[in-house]
Design an enzyme around this catalytic site. Structure first.
Site, PDB file in Angstrom:
ATOM      1  N   ASP A 120      -2.568  -6.530  -3.880  1.00 31.46           N
ATOM      2  CA  ASP A 120      -1.709  -7.226  -2.917  1.00 31.46           C
ATOM      3  C   ASP A 120      -0.587  -6.308  -2.432  1.00 31.46           C
ATOM      4  OD1 ASP A 120      -0.563  -7.341  -5.539  1.00 31.46           O
ATOM      5  OD2 ASP A 120       0.895  -8.790  -4.776  1.00 31.46           O
ATOM      6  N   GLU A 121      -0.072  -6.631  -1.265  1.00 29.58           N
ATOM      7  CA  GLU A 121       1.159  -6.048  -0.715  1.00 29.58           C
ATOM      8  C   GLU A 121       1.169  -4.516  -0.734  1.00 29.58           C
ATOM      9  OE1 GLU A 121       4.412  -9.566  -1.455  1.00 29.58           O
ATOM     10  OE2 GLU A 121       4.151  -8.098  -3.067  1.00 29.58           O
ATOM     11  N   VAL A 122       0.048  -3.905  -0.401  1.00 29.43           N
ATOM     12  CA  VAL A 122       0.003  -2.445  -0.310  1.00 29.43           C
ATOM     13  C   VAL A 122       0.548  -2.042   1.058  1.00 29.43           C
ATOM     14  CG1 VAL A 122      -1.437  -0.389  -0.431  1.00 29.43           C
ATOM     15  CG2 VAL A 122      -2.001  -2.393  -1.833  1.00 29.43           C
TER      16      VAL A 122
END
Length: 620
Positions: free
Chosen positions: A388-390
Site C-alpha cells: 500500500d501507499e507506495v
C-alpha cells in the site's frame, strides 16, 4: 415451591448471543448449572478412553442425524473420546509446547475455556433488567444442566487450524432441553468452538456469586457464518504492544466468532520482529532493543490464535513503509526520512522505500523470507506482502531507478511482486496484497492472491471484476483509528487552514456506522462469491496498550456480526440497530469480564428499561 418450568417475569430484555445466529429458538425455563457439570466429547471413529468406571452410561457408539438444512448434517457413529470432570479444568495446559495445532487441541481448549467463562468470568446481568428485578432463586431449582455432549461428526482436515478461506466448516447446532441435557454438534473442531462460545452466552451469574443459570431453556440454535474471512488488523509497529496485549485481542476476536487475526508487524517507524538470520534488523530497527518479538513470541501468538480457531496472518509491508530497515541496512532504502517536505515522498514520516531494482534488496529478501516463512507455515496458509501507499516520487531518489515514470516503474514493481509471491508460494503459503498493487500499479497477480481493499466500495467491485478474491475494509467505516484528530503537529503558518485539526478519515466511526456496512455494496450478484469477507483496521499512531481495547471493542464486535450474520436479516432488510444495541451492550459486558477493556455503548438506564432510549422508534 415454584417449578423451574414456571414462565418467569424476570426474563432478560436481551435474548443473549452475539453475533446473531441464523436460527435461534428459546423458551423461558430457568436451569442452573454447577461447576461439577460433566462434558462428554464424542467423535467419529474415536477410541473410548479412560476406565469403564470413568465412562458415561451412553458411551457406546450412537448415531446423530440433523434434520436441519443449515449446519452439521451427516449421520455418523460416534464414540466417546474424553470425559471432563471439574478436576479436568485445573490441568496445566501445555498447548504451547508442540508445533502446529490439531483439531483435538482446539476442542480441548474450547471446552476448558468455556468452563472458565461459565464459572469464573460470567456476567451478573443487572444492567439488563428493571430496578428491583426478581432474579431466579437457586432454592427453586429442581432440574439443572446435568451434562454437555460435544459431538464432532467428521474427522478434521489436516489444515483445520490453518485453512484457506472456506476450507473448514464453522457451522454448529446447539440444543439444550428442559431436562438439562445440552448437545453441541459440528462438522469440525472449529464449529465446536463456535458452538461452545454461544453456549456460554446463554448463561448468567447469580448475585450470590455462587450460582450460574440460563433463563432461556429449551434452546435450539442452527448457525453458520456468512463470510469465510472475518478479522481484525492490528498494527504493532507504530506503537509497542506486549504479547499479553496482543493475546487479549485474540481472546476478543475468538469470542466474537472472528477467524482471522492480521498482525501488521513492521512499518516505517519500527521493525520489532526478530529475524535470527538478520539479527541487526530488529536490534536497530525496533524502538528499543528490548521492544521486540522473538521467534518464541511469534510462535506463541500464532499458536494461541490457532488453538481458538483464529488464523493469524502476518504482514511485512513492502516495498513502501520499510524505512525502519535503514537503521541496519541503509544501502537498501531510498528516500529515507526526507524533511521537511516528506509528504512529497511518502504518506507519513519517516519516508523510505526498498530500492526497486537492487540485487542487494533481492538477496536481503531471500534471507528474510527463508528465515521467517518456515515459522509461519505451521500456523497459517497466508502471508501478507503489503504493497500500500507506495509513492512513485521516492524512486526519483532511488539510485537503481532514478525515475518516477510509471512506464519505468511498473515492470520493476511487477518483478518485485512476482519474486516475493514466488517465495511465499515456495513456503506453502498464499499471498495477500493491498489493493494498490492491482488497481494503481496494474501488477498482474496470480489467481491465488487475495486482494485487500481499504479505499472504497468501488475498489472492491473492481477487484472482483478482475476475478480476484477480495477483502473489504473501507476506511470510511472500518478504520477504527479515525476521528481522534490530527496526530501531526501543525506549523503556525498553516494552522488556521487546518483548524479544527481533523484527521484525514474523520469523524470517529461509531459502532452504528460500522454495523451499517454491506460488504456486497456495489458488487454485482455474479461476483459476490469473490467477496470472501473483510477486516476492521486498528492503525496505531495514537493508540497503545492503554487505550487499544476500547478503540477496537465493541466496534469490532459490530463488524464481527456483519461478517458472521450478514448485513441483512432473514427478511432481507438491513439489520436493526434497535435489536443489536442491547445485545451489543451485553457482549461488551462479557468482554470486560474476559479482561478486555471494551467501552460502553449506552448507560444502564437505556439497557435496564428497554425502549427508553430510542430515537424515532414507532414500535414497528
Amino acid at each position: 415451591m415454584r417449578s423451574p418450568l414456571h414462565i418467569l417475569h424476570f426474563l432478560s430484555l436481551v435474548s443473549a448471543l452475539w453475533p446473531q445466529p441464523i436460527s435461534y429458538e428459546h423458551g423461558s425455563v430457568v436451569l442452573f448449572i454447577k461447576k461439577d457439570v460433566q462434558f462428554y466429547w464424542y467423535e467419529a471413529g474415536a477410541r473410548n478412553v479412560g476406565s469403564v468406571a470413568d465412562q458415561h452410561p451412553d458411551q457406546q457408539p450412537f448415531t446423530f442425524a440433523s434434520n436441519s438444512n443449515t449446519g452439521p448434517n451427516a449421520q455418523e457413529t460416534l464414540k466417546l473420546r474424553k470425559r471432563y470432570t471439574e478436576s479436568s479444568f485445573d490441568d496445566v495446559n501445555d498447548w504451547d509446547v508442540e508445533e502446529g495445532v490439531s483439531g483435538h487441541d482446539i476442542i480441548d481448549y474450547a471446552i476448558k475455556s468455556s468452563w472458565r467463562t461459565l464459572f469464573r468470568w460470567n456476567l451478573y446481568p443487572w444492567k439488563f433488567h428493571p430496578r428491583n428485578w426478581d432474579e431466579p432463586s437457586p432454592q427453586d431449582q429442581t432440574t439443572g444442566v446435568s451434562e454437555i455432549h460435544i459431538r464432532l461428526l467428521h474427522a478434521d482436515p489436516s489444515n483445520v487450524a490453518k485453512p484457506l478461506a472456506g476450507e473448514v466448516d464453522e457451522s454448529y447446532i446447539l440444543k439444550l432441553d428442559e431436562g438439562g441435557k445440552a448437545t453441541i454438534s459440528a462438522n469440525s473442531s472449529v464449529g465446536i468452538a463456535r458452538g461452545l462460545t454461544s453456549f456460554t452466552q446463554l448463561f448468567y451469574k447469580h448475585s450470590d456469586e455462587k450460582h450460574v443459570y440460563t433463563p432461556y431453556a429449551p434452546v435450539t440454535i442452527h448457525d453458520a457464518p456468512k463470510f469465510q474471512h472475518r478479522g481484525i488488523n492490528l498494527d504493532v509497529s507504530r506503537n509497542w504492544f506486549t504479547v499479553a496485549d496482543i493475546k487479549r485481542q485474540v481472546d476478543a476476536l475468538a469470542y466474537n466468532k472472528m477467524n482471522r487475526f492480521h498482525l501488521h508487524v513492521t512499518d516505517s517507524q519500527s521493525w520489532p520482529l526478530e529475524i535470527p538470520a538478520l539479527p541487526e534488523l530488529a536490534a536497530k530497527g525496533a524502538y528499543r532493543p528490548d521492544l521486540v518479538y522473538t521467534p518464541r513470541d511469534l510462535k506463541h501468538i500464532q499458536r494461541y490464535a490457532a488453538i481458538q480457531g483464529v488464523e493469524m496472518i502476518t504482514e511485512l509491508d513492502m516495498p513502501g513503509h520499510t524505512s525502519s530497515i535503514f537503521y541496519s541496512q541503509p544501502e537498501l532504502i531510498a528516500a529515507f526520512n526526507i524533511q521537511p517536505n516528506w509528504d512529497t515522498y511518502c504518506a507519513e514520516p519517516p519516508c523510505g522505500t526498498l530500492k526497486l531494482n537492487s540485487s542487494a534488496v533481492d538477496a536481503f529478501l531471500d534471507t528474510l523470507f527463508d528465515d521467517l516463512l518456515p515459522r509461519i507455515s505451521p500456523y497459517s496458509s497466508y502471508f501478507h506482502t503489503g504493497g500500500d501507499e507506495v509513492n512513485k516520487n521516492a524512486y526519483n531518489l532511488d539510485d537503481t531507478v532514478k525515475s518516477n515514470d510509471s512506464a519505468v516503474l511498473q515492470p520493476l514493481m511487477q518483478k518485485f511482486v512476482d519474486r516475493n509471491h514466488d517465495r511465499v508460494r515456495a513456503a506453502g503459503l498464499t499471498p495477500v496484497v493491498w489493493e494498490e498493487m492491482l488497481l494503481e500499479w496494474n501488477v498482474t497477480l496470480g489467481s491465488d492472491v487475495i486482494v485487500q481493499s481499504w479505499q472504497s466500495d468501488e475498489a472492491v467491485a473492481s477487484i472482483v471484476e478482475k476475478g480476484y478474491k477480495a477483502l473489504v475494509g473501507n476506511y470510511n467505516y472500518w478504520y477504527l483509528d479515525c476521528g481522534k484528530g490530527q496526530w501531526l503537529d501543525i506549523d503556525p503558518s498553516i494552522s488556521a487552514q487546518q483548524y479544527p485539526y481533523y484527521d484525514y478519515c474523520a469523524p470517529f466511526h461509531n459502532w452504528r456506522l460500522a454495523y451499517s456496512v454491506d460488504p456486497y455494496a456495489g458488487v454485482p450478484a455474479e461476483n459476490q462469491h469473490l467477496v470472501i469477507g473483510g477486516e476492521a483496521h486498528m492503525w496505531n499512531e495514537q493508540t497503545d496498550p492503554v487505550n487499544v481495547d476500547r478503540m477496537i471493542w465493541p466496534r469490532g464486535s459490530a463488524v464481527a456480526e456483519v461478517l458472521w450474520s450478514g448485513p441483512k436479516d432473514a427478511e432481507g432488510r438491513n439489520r436493526s440497530q434497535i435489536d443489536a444495541s442491547p445485545r451489543l451492550s451485553e457482549m461488551r459486558e462479557r468482554l470486560v469480564l474476559l479482561g478486555v477493556g471494551a467501552e460502553p455503548i449506552q448507560m444502564p438506564y437505556c439497557t435496564m428499561d428497554g425502549m427508553q432510549c430510542q430515537l424515532g422508534y414507532t414500535g414497528n
